[in-house]
Design a protein around this motif. Structure first.
Motif, mmCIF file in Angstrom:
data_model
loop_
_atom_site.group_PDB
_atom_site.id
_atom_site.type_symbol
_atom_site.label_atom_id
_atom_site.label_comp_id
_atom_site.label_asym_id
_atom_site.label_seq_id
_atom_site.Cartn_x
_atom_site.Cartn_y
_atom_site.Cartn_z
ATOM 1 N N ALA A 1 0.840 -1.201 0.000
ATOM 2 C CA ALA A 1 0.000 0.000 0.000
ATOM 3 C C ALA A 1 0.875 1.250 0.000
ATOM 4 O O ALA A 1 1.814 1.364 0.782
ATOM 5 N N GLY A 2 0.578 2.173 -0.903
ATOM 6 C CA GLY A 2 1.286 3.439 -0.971
ATOM 7 C C GLY A 2 2.651 3.368 -1.638
ATOM 8 O O GLY A 2 3.348 4.377 -1.727
ATOM 9 N N GLU A 3 3.046 2.207 -2.104
ATOM 10 C CA GLU A 3 4.366 2.032 -2.697
ATOM 11 C C GLU A 3 4.320 2.311 -4.199
ATOM 12 O O GLU A 3 3.349 1.980 -4.879
ATOM 13 N N GLU A 4 5.371 2.906 -4.716
ATOM 14 C CA GLU A 4 5.497 3.131 -6.154
ATOM 15 C C GLU A 4 5.991 1.841 -6.816
ATOM 16 O O GLU A 4 6.746 1.076 -6.199
ATOM 17 N N PRO A 5 5.616 1.587 -8.077
ATOM 18 C CA PRO A 5 6.016 0.345 -8.735
ATOM 19 C C PRO A 5 7.536 0.109 -8.769
ATOM 20 O O PRO A 5 7.986 -1.008 -8.481
ATOM 21 N N LEU A 6 8.320 1.115 -9.103
ATOM 22 C CA LEU A 6 9.769 0.918 -9.162
ATOM 23 C C LEU A 6 10.333 0.589 -7.783
ATOM 24 O O LEU A 6 11.185 -0.300 -7.648
ATOM 25 N N ALA A 7 9.859 1.272 -6.753
ATOM 26 C CA ALA A 7 10.314 0.990 -5.385
ATOM 27 C C ALA A 7 9.956 -0.438 -4.987
ATOM 28 O O ALA A 7 10.747 -1.136 -4.342
ATOM 29 N N ALA A 8 8.766 -0.893 -5.376
ATOM 30 C CA ALA A 8 8.351 -2.266 -5.081
ATOM 31 C C ALA A 8 9.261 -3.260 -5.791
ATOM 32 O O ALA A 8 9.671 -4.271 -5.207
ATOM 33 N N ALA A 9 9.607 -2.984 -7.041
ATOM 34 C CA ALA A 9 10.471 -3.876 -7.802
ATOM 35 C C ALA A 9 11.844 -3.999 -7.146
ATOM 36 O O ALA A 9 12.368 -5.107 -6.970
ATOM 37 N N VAL A 10 12.419 -2.867 -6.748
ATOM 38 C CA VAL A 10 13.738 -2.877 -6.103
ATOM 39 C C VAL A 10 13.667 -3.599 -4.759
ATOM 40 O O VAL A 10 14.540 -4.406 -4.428
#
Length: 143
Positions: free
Chosen positions: A42-51
């Protein structure tokens, strides 16, 4: 049919350059080989989630997005109709660990392997093959 968006799973096609050429990192869970990925929080950006997922699943950090932040997505799959979004990044480190996850009490994946394109193409599912080909077109044109 629901109008709710499909859950987004974010990951990275992790590559390494070496004397023997480009290698792609694949992880195996059961009989399926795939790139590191997982659902956004929740609230996470896609690139941040990928990393985050790469670090959680492989312990690799300091990924270099040498080719920018372009991504490719798969068609919806599985019971949840998830969509997987993949970025491309380079890892200078090749030492992968598969840490134990608290939720499972064991690693999420059984094994990992740095593979050539042909080796990877032979093992990934039809859902992932277009992503691998896309990544190869970008990465190997830069060699």
């Amino acid at each position: 049919m629901s109008d709710a968006p499909n859950p987004l799973s974010c990951g990275v096609v992790v590559v390494r350059r070496g004397e023997s050429g480009i290698r792609y990192l694949l992880l195996r869970a059961y009989q399926y080989w795939d790139f590191p990925k997982g659902l956004m929080e929740a609230g996470e950006e896609p690139l941040a989630a990928a990393v985050r997922e790469v670090e959680e699943e492989t312990t690799l950090i300091e990924l270099q997005f040498t080719w920018g932040y372009e991504f490719r997505e798969t068609p919806p799959y599985g019971q949840l109709r998830k969509v997987a979004r993949y970025y491309i990044a380079e890892s200078l480190a090749g030492d992968v660990m598969l840490p134990v996850t608290e939720e499972l009490g064991h690693p999420e994946h059984e094994e990992y392997c740095w593979m050539t394109f042909d080796e990877a193409q032979a093992l990934v599912s039809a859902r992932v093959q277009p992503v691998l080909s896309w990544a190869r077109g970008i990465v190997e044109s830069d060699v």
